[in-house]
Design an enzyme around this catalytic site. Structure first.
Site, PDB file in Angstrom:
ATOM      1  N   HIS A 288       0.954  -1.158  -0.018  1.00  0.00           N
ATOM      2  CA  HIS A 288       0.114   0.026  -0.148  1.00  0.00           C
ATOM      3  C   HIS A 288       1.122   1.102   0.005  1.00  0.00           C
ATOM      4  O   HIS A 288       2.072   1.336   0.297  1.00  0.00           O
ATOM      5  CB  HIS A 288      -1.037  -0.066   1.156  1.00  0.00           C
ATOM      6  N   CYS A 289       0.428   2.312  -0.412  1.00  0.00           N
ATOM      7  CA  CYS A 289       0.927   3.778  -0.344  1.00  0.00           C
ATOM      8  C   CYS A 289       0.196   4.545   0.677  1.00  0.00           C
ATOM      9  O   CYS A 289      -0.180   4.280   1.869  1.00  0.00           O
ATOM     10  CB  CYS A 289       1.135   4.250  -1.584  1.00  0.00           C
TER      11      CYS A 289
END
Length: 816
Positions: free
Chosen positions: A426-427
């Site tokens: 994820h970011c």
């Protein structure tokens, strides 16, 4: 599509491209600018010229800048339009009549940035010729999510691999930016998913993207969690992540593991390997030589996850069989700063079956600024035949960003394909950097995605279905600021290469200088432009609301960024380095980038699957995949070798990037290899000659070469290609559960940081988090409760740029 009607027609217009003039006629339709040469007047006088008449079409929607340069009649210099397109084509048109130039400028502007709604784009008016092969191919039928999961082995009729298809998002009510078809762990109920959704930005829970056919290890993806300053947790999210990582039933059924059964849980961790692809295995691919940087990355990730019982001090070991990863694509400091507005990154005290790694991949604003510098280096391509400005190319750091994205993707691919581990990526919101890493790592892992159909499926799955915002990132509706008129006071003189085009550039330069002046002391290594939209981002945080439908129909400059372009560039690097491993060729990637912006097809319109479904694009527009499949020979790689054999060099299932060989994708910038890569290639050749000389003389790298011998090899001052930092890793930190008692000394490879929650993180980051926590902020920095669900409805990439606000910025200054 019916023959276009010319709305405006201008005779005897001069076109300039690469400094070469061409006389012709210019026609403007509703969607295209068409230049025909030689002009009709010349063809009428010479029948032979009529046979050689050519037409060049330019779609209005790929215009990224249009400048009108009016000149007074007394100057004797024609008025001109300078156009820059998204495919990096640069053209100038000179008009003998100033009124014609202004008329053309206003018409083009009206047909691009003043359309008002998406359904006025070309895609809603385009259809291929009725007798063409393209008209017989329905590209919308090519991708089916359930069929792709069946290919991966997940269906009701297949053996249970621990995953199931859920219909929880069938009407997009659960997570509007997620696809309707989701694969989740079999042991996790939909009710648990609903609770877990409250802990992830925009309800983008951890869900399956890919399961490896050899070892059943997985790549899952999500958005950032709502951790906040108070380090919140979610039992349901921990269960979900644990299930994604094939954690034991104790992790699934209980709130958290007890020290007494920790070792048992490690023993129960299921074996995921059918064929051992580790480096020491005879089944391992033959081309698995690692660079020093890659070896350091693997060693750091593989280091024991050392923890201790808080009561007894006894050492506990989790995940002995695997090195499961939570991959946070952001720079670590950005992740910690996001806690100030209620978001952040996982507290690894609650995810003891995994390690978390931070990748130093910058946000959309830095990437936009980087490409802008590249454009500045080549911006005179219409009026000049000279090569690009190599200093500006280096300063852009574009190749550094591409190498970093490839490095991060390779880390994930090695963990899944070689170390038999799982990865959750994820970011911030999980649709930009997350899509890059997911898609590229799968491209390295699975030969299917290196076929033409497989690559199309990959783009559909990890970009279109999982909600990359193509419309906003691509600026499909254009923007008024992309159309400028040079002041009459600055007109009347010819444009020369390297000069500013007019007052617009002067103002932009002044503003840029002021911005650099105010931001240069925040951090020494902060990317210029990373806070360009600070004011707008602050306003958005204060509002704490998602953009409404009307706003989503417009282009917001802070949303535009070349995220998908970078993915295609990174794919090009793999194709260039492994030329016989891809069924498609370079031209396929280049034309795909063109059609992302052309708006000729409905494939890349809107921002997510739900919006495309509601707009009924399948019935109202054509899919771009029909265009490619109907022209397959044009996009097929003649060197492609489809046979996969891990025992034969060059035919292994896995491929990895060679970071030291990252080069400019010169074709996409309409330049020659020598113009863009001349210095890089020369430096690389020098390094090869030095290495060959050392090998032939028995010299080691550290022993040096006598000066007279060195001069025989080369006089190049830099054997390492400039702008590439292959000795530095994109991996900036590894975080594990907190070492509560008697922590062992941690020794990390050079330039890599290892941390344990707050205790062992790099000093600056630990101090930052401690100081943020000590601020006793009960509300978000810009208003609104930090832990409220509304905090997740902002554009997290915008928020990430300014999340720390003045207080945190001051803390950073005090630590520098």
């Amino acid at each position: 599509m019916a023959a276009p009607q010319h709305k405006h027609y201008y005779s005897n217009v001069q076109a300039l491209r690469g400094g070469k003039p061409e006389q012709g006629d210019l026609a403007l339709t509703d969607y295209h600018l068409v230049f025909r040469f030689p002009p009709e007047s010349a063809a009428a006088l010479d029948p032979k010229a009529k046979k050689h008449t050519k037409q060049v079409w330019f779609a209005f929607h790929i215009i990224s800048h249009c400048a009108l340069r009016p000149t007074p009649p007394s100057s004797g210099i024609p008025s001109s339009l300078r156009l820059r397109f998204r495919d990096f084509t640069f053209v100038s048109f000179n008009f003998t009549d100033d009124k014609q130039a202004r008329d053309a400028f206003e018409f083009i502007r009206a047909k691009t940035c003043r359309l008002g709604s998406v359904d006025k784009l070309l895609a809603f008016n385009y259809s291929p010729p009725s007798n063409s092969l393209e008209s017989k191919i329905n590209g919308w039928d090519l991708y089916d999510a359930r069929a792709e999961f069946r290919r991966q082995g997940i269906s009701e009729k297949s053996a249970d691999l621990g995953w199931r298809i859920t219909n929880i998002n069938k009407d997009y009510a659960f997570s509007p930016t997620y696809p309707a078809v989701l694969a989740v762990p079999s042991k996790i109920s939909d009710n648990t998913l609903k609770y877990a959704a409250n802990f992830r930005s925009r309800a983008r829970i951890p869900t399956l993207s890919y399961i490896h056919p050899v070892n059943n290890c997985t790549i899952t993806r999500s958005s950032q969690p709502f951790v906040g300053l108070r380090m919140k947790r979610s039992i349901q999210d921990e269960k979900l992540v644990g299930a994604c990582f094939s954690a034991s039933t104790d992790f699934l059924d209980g709130n958290s593991p007890s020290p007494a059964n920790a070792s048992i849980q490690a023993d129960h961790s299921p074996s995921s390997s059918h064929v051992d692809l580790s480096a020491d295995s005879p089944d391992a691919p033959t081309d698995m030589s690692l660079s020093d940087t890659e070896r350091m990355e693997d060693e750091l990730i593989a280091a024991p996850n050392v923890m201790y019982d808080e009561k007894t001090g006894k050492r506990l070991i989790y995940g002995a069989q695997q090195h499961n990863l939570i991959v946070d694509a952001r720079p670590a400091i950005n992740s910690y700063a996001m806690q100030a507005i209620g978001m952040g990154s996982e507290n690894m005290d609650y995810y003891k079956y995994a390690k978390k790694v931070f990748l130093n991949i910058d946000n959309i604003h830095v990437m936009r600024d980087s490409l802008d510098k590249v454009i500045s280096a080549i911006k005179d391509a219409d009026i000049s035949p000279f090569p690009p400005n190599r200093d500006l190319l280096m300063k852009s750091k574009w190749l550094k960003h591409i190498a970093g994205i490839l490095d991060g993707s390779a880390i994930i691919a090695r963990q899944v394909g070689i170390q038999h581990s799982h990865a959750l990526i994820h970011c911030s919101d999980g649709w930009d950097r997350t899509s890059q890493l997911c898609a590229l790592s799968q491209l390295m892992l699975d030969p299917y995605y290196r076929t033409l159909e497989g690559f199309i499926v990959l783009v559909e799955k990890d970009w279109l279905s999982f909600g990359h915002m193509f419309q906003l990132r691509s600026g499909h509706m254009s923007h008024e600021s992309w159309f400028t008129v040079d002041s009459d006071a600055l007109a009347g003189s010819a444009v020369r290469p390297g000069e500013n085009d007019g007052r617009g550039d002067v103002v932009e330069n002044v503003m840029a200088s002021a911005k650099r002046f105010w931001s240069k002391n925040v951090t020494n290594d902060k990317e210029a432009g990373s806070d360009q939209e600070e004011g707008a981002a602050v306003d958005e945080v204060k509002q704490a609301t998602a953009p409404n439908a009307a706003e989503e129909q417009t282009t917001r400059l802070r949303d535009v960024s070349p995220v998908f372009h970078q993915f295609l560039d990174a794919t090009y690097q793999l194709l260039r380095q492994h030329p016989n491993r891809f069924e498609f060729n370079e031209r396929f990637l280049r034309r795909l980038l063109y059609h992302v912006y052309s708006c000729q097809y409905g494939t890349f319109l809107y921002n997510n699957e739900r919006q495309r479904h509601e707009a009924n694009l399948r019935e109202r527009t054509r899919s771009v995949w029909g265009y490619f499949l109907s022209r397959r020979p044009e996009f097929t790689n003649d060197r492609y070798e489809p046979t996969i054999d891990d025992h034969t060099k060059g035919r292994e299932r896995l491929i990895f990037p060679k970071l030291g060989e990252v080069r400019w994708w010169h074709q996409v910038f309409n330049r020659t290899d020598d113009e863009m890569n001349g210095e890089l290639n020369a430096s690389a050749a020098t390094a090869e000659r030095v290495a060959a000389y050392q090998a032939s003389t028995g010299f080691s790298e550290s022993s040096g070469i006598p000066s007279e011998s060195a001069s025989m090899v080369s006089t190049s001052p830099s054997p390492q290609p400039p702008a590439l930092t292959s000795s530095q890793s994109v991996l900036t930190g590894v975080e594990t559960a907190h070492a509560a008692l008697t922590p062992e000394a941690r020794v990390s490879p050079p330039s890599l940081n290892k941390s344990a929650s707050t205790g062992g993180m790099p000093v600056a980051l630990g101090a930052l988090q401690d100081k943020i926590s000590g601020l006793a902020i009960a509300k978000g920095v810009f208003g609104g409760h930090a832990n409220s669900s509304s905090a997740g409805r902002q554009d997290a990439d915008d928020v990430e740029t300014v999340a720390s606000a003045a207080a945190v910025e001051q803390e950073l200054k005090s630590m520098s």
